[in-house]
Write a protein that holds these residues in place. Structure first.
Motif, PDB file in Angstrom:
ATOM      1  N   PHE A 159       0.988  -1.373  -0.022  1.00 52.64           N
ATOM      2  CA  PHE A 159      -0.130   0.075   0.041  1.00 52.64           C
ATOM      3  C   PHE A 159       0.940   1.235   0.062  1.00 52.64           C
ATOM      4  O   PHE A 159       0.708   2.115  -0.847  1.00 52.64           O
ATOM      5  CB  PHE A 159      -0.943   0.042   1.160  1.00 52.64           C
ATOM      6  N   LEU A 160       1.922   1.289   0.840  1.00 53.44           N
ATOM      7  CA  LEU A 160       2.791   2.561   1.137  1.00 53.44           C
ATOM      8  C   LEU A 160       3.487   2.882  -0.412  1.00 53.44           C
ATOM      9  O   LEU A 160       3.477   4.044  -0.542  1.00 53.44           O
ATOM     10  CB  LEU A 160       3.693   2.269   2.165  1.00 53.44           C
ATOM     11  N   SER A 161       3.831   2.052  -0.897  1.00 55.35           N
ATOM     12  CA  SER A 161       4.590   1.983  -2.510  1.00 55.35           C
ATOM     13  C   SER A 161       3.600   2.541  -3.394  1.00 55.35           C
ATOM     14  O   SER A 161       4.158   3.156  -4.439  1.00 55.35           O
ATOM     15  CB  SER A 161       5.199   0.611  -2.965  1.00 55.35           C
ATOM     16  N   ARG A 162       2.320   2.547  -3.303  1.00 59.43           N
ATOM     17  CA  ARG A 162       1.536   3.160  -4.239  1.00 59.43           C
ATOM     18  C   ARG A 162       1.252   4.517  -3.939  1.00 59.43           C
ATOM     19  O   ARG A 162       0.552   5.241  -5.143  1.00 59.43           O
ATOM     20  CB  ARG A 162       0.057   2.634  -4.171  1.00 59.43           C
ATOM     21  N   LEU A 163       1.438   5.139  -2.830  1.00 58.33           N
ATOM     22  CA  LEU A 163       1.092   6.344  -2.476  1.00 58.33           C
ATOM     23  C   LEU A 163       1.628   7.401  -3.166  1.00 58.33           C
ATOM     24  O   LEU A 163       0.997   8.658  -3.497  1.00 58.33           O
ATOM     25  CB  LEU A 163       1.283   6.539  -1.168  1.00 58.33           C
ATOM     26  N   PRO A 164       2.917   7.573  -3.595  1.00 57.37           N
ATOM     27  CA  PRO A 164       3.383   8.553  -4.476  1.00 57.37           C
ATOM     28  C   PRO A 164       2.533   8.798  -5.774  1.00 57.37           C
ATOM     29  O   PRO A 164       2.536  10.025  -6.275  1.00 57.37           O
ATOM     30  CB  PRO A 164       4.766   8.151  -4.720  1.00 57.37           C
TER      31      PRO A 164
ATOM     32  N   GLY B 291       8.692  -0.929  11.267  1.00 62.53           N
ATOM     33  CA  GLY B 291       9.430  -1.064  12.598  1.00 62.53           C
ATOM     34  C   GLY B 291       8.702  -1.800  13.827  1.00 62.53           C
ATOM     35  O   GLY B 291       8.035  -3.002  13.338  1.00 62.53           O
ATOM     36  N   GLY B 292       9.129  -1.476  14.982  1.00 63.79           N
ATOM     37  CA  GLY B 292       8.450  -2.356  16.046  1.00 63.79           C
ATOM     38  C   GLY B 292       8.977  -3.556  16.502  1.00 63.79           C
ATOM     39  O   GLY B 292       8.490  -3.874  17.508  1.00 63.79           O
TER      40      GLY B 292
ATOM     41  N   GLU C 163       9.482   6.171  13.142  1.00 66.16           N
ATOM     42  CA  GLU C 163      10.921   6.428  12.412  1.00 66.16           C
ATOM     43  C   GLU C 163      10.775   5.590  10.981  1.00 66.16           C
ATOM     44  O   GLU C 163      11.104   6.172   9.864  1.00 66.16           O
ATOM     45  CB  GLU C 163      11.935   5.856  13.113  1.00 66.16           C
ATOM     46  N   GLU C 164      10.386   4.458  11.137  1.00 64.76           N
ATOM     47  CA  GLU C 164      10.274   3.723   9.773  1.00 64.76           C
ATOM     48  C   GLU C 164       9.313   3.940   8.913  1.00 64.76           C
ATOM     49  O   GLU C 164       9.532   3.975   7.709  1.00 64.76           O
ATOM     50  CB  GLU C 164      10.115   2.198  10.269  1.00 64.76           C
ATOM     51  N   LEU C 165       8.272   4.384   9.256  1.00 63.63           N
ATOM     52  CA  LEU C 165       7.032   4.925   8.448  1.00 63.63           C
ATOM     53  C   LEU C 165       7.641   6.205   7.693  1.00 63.63           C
ATOM     54  O   LEU C 165       7.718   6.519   6.480  1.00 63.63           O
ATOM     55  CB  LEU C 165       5.673   5.233   9.102  1.00 63.63           C
ATOM     56  N   THR C 166       8.316   7.103   8.554  1.00 62.58           N
ATOM     57  CA  THR C 166       8.826   8.403   8.046  1.00 62.58           C
ATOM     58  C   THR C 166      10.002   7.954   6.890  1.00 62.58           C
ATOM     59  O   THR C 166       9.966   8.773   5.751  1.00 62.58           O
ATOM     60  CB  THR C 166       9.412   9.293   9.104  1.00 62.58           C
ATOM     61  N   ARG C 167      10.819   6.994   7.202  1.00 60.86           N
ATOM     62  CA  ARG C 167      11.903   6.624   6.209  1.00 60.86           C
ATOM     63  C   ARG C 167      11.133   6.277   5.024  1.00 60.86           C
ATOM     64  O   ARG C 167      11.702   6.467   3.874  1.00 60.86           O
ATOM     65  CB  ARG C 167      12.656   5.567   6.717  1.00 60.86           C
ATOM     66  N   ARG C 168      10.010   5.662   5.050  1.00 61.29           N
ATOM     67  CA  ARG C 168       9.616   4.916   3.942  1.00 61.29           C
ATOM     68  C   ARG C 168       8.717   6.063   2.810  1.00 61.29           C
ATOM     69  O   ARG C 168       8.633   5.723   1.687  1.00 61.29           O
ATOM     70  CB  ARG C 168       8.672   3.880   4.141  1.00 61.29           C
TER      71      ARG C 168
ATOM     72  N   ARG D 242       6.623  15.550   2.754  1.00 60.04           N
ATOM     73  CA  ARG D 242       7.300  16.112   3.857  1.00 60.04           C
ATOM     74  C   ARG D 242       5.941  16.118   4.961  1.00 60.04           C
ATOM     75  O   ARG D 242       5.070  16.416   4.593  1.00 60.04           O
ATOM     76  CB  ARG D 242       7.668  17.632   3.384  1.00 60.04           C
ATOM     77  N   LEU D 243       6.581  16.020   5.981  1.00 60.71           N
ATOM     78  CA  LEU D 243       5.444  16.023   7.107  1.00 60.71           C
ATOM     79  C   LEU D 243       5.050  17.437   7.296  1.00 60.71           C
ATOM     80  O   LEU D 243       5.652  18.428   7.366  1.00 60.71           O
ATOM     81  CB  LEU D 243       6.075  15.542   8.600  1.00 60.71           C
TER      82      LEU D 243
END
Length: 255
Positions: free
Chosen positions: A168-173, A202-203, A212-217, A223-224
């Motif tokens: 899922f995360l890889s589709r977001l951009p 993470g975790g 941290e791991e979510l931010t890295r990905r 940008r936050l």
């Protein structure tokens, strides 16, 4: 998407309709030691109101919600977005959400104790244009190609219920327009019945934290913009609740 846990039961449907459309009087026991503001406004509505920066929206904004459950956040997005596409893997959730589009309300039951229940009516606020929202059964880990890009993408408490969050995360951009907003909430409740440990974000002992791991990905594509804690309460019956604190973040898609 294969999961050992089913979201198709009538009990869970009632719990989620209450979570998405219930007010404080419906949701809380008088002696519940939880701040009233946590239940005064439904959690999915707060996700949108507290994370979405409406000042950044274009005049005819479009939105996508993945893991929409019974639609509380999707209807809230329709206040500021002319078109909202919302999907969930649960067929019973989507059927309920479509009924809410058609009728504006839906009768369900909330548990009191044992087999005792009382009626509850989930109601979409009348000022919301329900025709702006389209609900469909959808797998967030296998979103269809060619969906286009949206000004807002929301995933509320979804990531740690997916068998492969990275899918899922890889589709977001590719789903968020440049300058658009990605709204994420998650309590990072990793359970192997939902997500194999090797797929966790993470975790793990001696590794990075989930945040941290979510931010890295998400970097360097986002940008936050906002970060808040969002407490939520799921009522199982009159004397039993699930209390969680989701990390809420709003990310801006880089050009």
């Amino acid at each position: 998407m294969t999961q050992s846990f089913s979201y198709e039961s009538s009990r869970l449907l009632g719990e989620y309709l209450l979570l998405h459309f219930g007010g404080g009087a419906d949701l809380r026991h008088p002696s519940l030691p939880v701040a009233e503001e946590i239940t005064a406004v439904p959690f999915p509505v707060r996700c949108v109101r507290e994370l979405l920066d409406t000042t950044l929206l274009p005049p005819e904004a479009t939105a996508l919600e993945a893991g929409c459950a019974v639609g509380g956040a999707a209807f809230e997005l329709a206040r500021t977005c002319i078109s909202v596409t919302a999907g969930d893997f649960s067929q019973s959730f989507i059927l309920a959400a479509r009924n809410l589009v058609r009728d504006g309300c839906m009768q369900t039951l909330r548990s009191v104790e044992g087999t005792t229940t009382i009626p509850f009516t989930a109601t979409v606020p009348p000022e919301i244009d329900r025709d702006r929202v389209h609900f469909e059964v959808q797998d967030a880990t296998a979103l269809p190609a060619g969906m286009g890009r949206f000004d807002v993408v929301l995933a509320a408490n979804l990531i740690c219920r997916l068998p492969d969050p990275e899918a899922f995360l890889s589709r977001l951009p590719g789903l968020v327009k440049p300058g658009g907003q990605l709204l994420l909430t998650t309590p990072f409740t990793w359970l192997e019945e939902f997500t194999p440990q090797e797929k966790w974000i993470g975790g793990l002992m001696d590794g990075p934290s989930c945040e941290e791991e979510l931010t890295r990905r998400l970097h360097p594509d986002f940008r936050l913009h906002r970060r808040i804690d969002l407490p939520f309460l799921i009522r199982e019956h009159e004397r039993k609740y699930q209390l969680g604190v989701a990390l809420g973040t709003c990310w801006i898609r880089n050009p």
